[in-house]
Scaffold this active site. Sequence first.
Site, PDB file in Angstrom:
ATOM      1  N   HIS A 272       0.838  -1.203   0.000  1.00  0.00           N
ATOM      2  CA  HIS A 272       0.000   0.000   0.000  1.00  0.00           C
ATOM      3  C   HIS A 272       0.874   1.255   0.000  1.00  0.00           C
ATOM      4  O   HIS A 272       0.666   2.204   0.762  1.00  0.00           O
ATOM      5  CB  HIS A 272      -0.951   0.002   1.202  1.00  0.00           C
ATOM      6  CG  HIS A 272      -1.956  -1.101   1.171  1.00  0.00           C
ATOM      7  ND1 HIS A 272      -3.220  -0.951   0.636  1.00  0.00           N
ATOM      8  CD2 HIS A 272      -1.875  -2.397   1.578  1.00  0.00           C
ATOM      9  CE1 HIS A 272      -3.880  -2.088   0.729  1.00  0.00           C
ATOM     10  NE2 HIS A 272      -3.088  -2.984   1.290  1.00  0.00           N
TER      11      HIS A 272
ATOM     12  N   TYR B 109       3.618  -4.782  10.838  1.00  0.00           N
ATOM     13  CA  TYR B 109       3.450  -3.348  10.645  1.00  0.00           C
ATOM     14  C   TYR B 109       4.499  -2.567  11.427  1.00  0.00           C
ATOM     15  O   TYR B 109       5.015  -1.540  10.965  1.00  0.00           O
ATOM     16  CB  TYR B 109       2.060  -2.913  11.106  1.00  0.00           C
ATOM     17  CG  TYR B 109       0.928  -3.246  10.159  1.00  0.00           C
ATOM     18  CD1 TYR B 109       1.020  -4.299   9.262  1.00  0.00           C
ATOM     19  CD2 TYR B 109      -0.248  -2.512  10.166  1.00  0.00           C
ATOM     20  CE1 TYR B 109      -0.019  -4.610   8.410  1.00  0.00           C
ATOM     21  CE2 TYR B 109      -1.290  -2.807   9.310  1.00  0.00           C
ATOM     22  CZ  TYR B 109      -1.174  -3.862   8.436  1.00  0.00           C
ATOM     23  OH  TYR B 109      -2.198  -4.162   7.585  1.00  0.00           O
TER      24      TYR B 109
END
Length: 343
Positions: free
Chosen positions: A50, A333
């Site tokens: 992303h 993450y």
Amino acid sequence: MAQSPQEPQEPQESQEPQDSSVTEDGMTAAQAVDRIEAAAHPRPHDRRLHARGAVYDARFVPTGRIAQWTTAACLTAEADAVIRFSNGSGNFAADDRARGVRGMAVKFLEGDGSSDDAKAVMDLVAANFRVFPSHNPEGFIELVEALGMAGTEGGFADRAKGKLAAAGKFATVLAQHPESRGALKSFAGQQAPASFATTRYDGLHAFVLVDESGVRRPFRYRLVPQLGEVEIDPAYAATLAPDFLIGDLDSRLESGPVTFTVVYQLAEPNDPTHDPSQAWPEHRPLIPAGHLHVTARSPREDHWQHQVFDPTRLAPGVEASDDKMLAFRRHAYSVSAERRLAP
């Protein structure tokens, strides 16, 4: 939409491994990000997936339909939010005209969203998939690697060689992770979204609503566009810029807000909460929890682009389920953020 279930489900306590940053096969979060980097080739300061996205201001307005089932203030009262829409590729120059993953990540804020004092209290992280493409991190990473092999760079011979390698990799992945077949079949039947504003995004994992009495109700969420779902016509797509999606949304917002309904799908007994690759029956209760009104590009976009949108950042009154994939994402993450934010 269907009515709420008669009996709340009482799921078992989470059975996460002692260290959820390591998979059952021994892969660490750092190793997972290493493999994503090798496959997706992100720029050093981009998200590992992303990579290209834009951040917008929004306002959440609850319906009151879930207030009896959770103590989460951000879901039961109006709240400011910021939303990052993105192309799911790790390549910042990925083509919006091609089919692929699109993301919508929501950060609920406590206080005035335009203020430096605004505090993130809960995140929703969703994509235009109906189920997660694998039930474990290894399967997901292997799919990312297969997609990386099917790149479009280089001459004809290089592209053909890459597609042959990708076909072999996909065959291996599907043999080892048969749960991926449904997600990939659905993906192959989709065209690229016509707009961020006309795409449905699903949270994929199960979570748990907790009320004042401690009663727990498992759910999944989806973000449904008020404008309906629209795919792009391939012939028209050829006339657009490769990065048209952000400009399209900016243009739409000049005429007024773009709205999404936050819909909660409530589980019934025996619906799997640990496996994001399995869809729940569509006749399960669908409860509109509220509406997200996207208003404009955020004037604090640089700040929010540096932040992590973490699906395990949850407000009191919402808990994670026993989904090991969800627990692992938090660690991946964190590794990705540490690397992209390094000086």
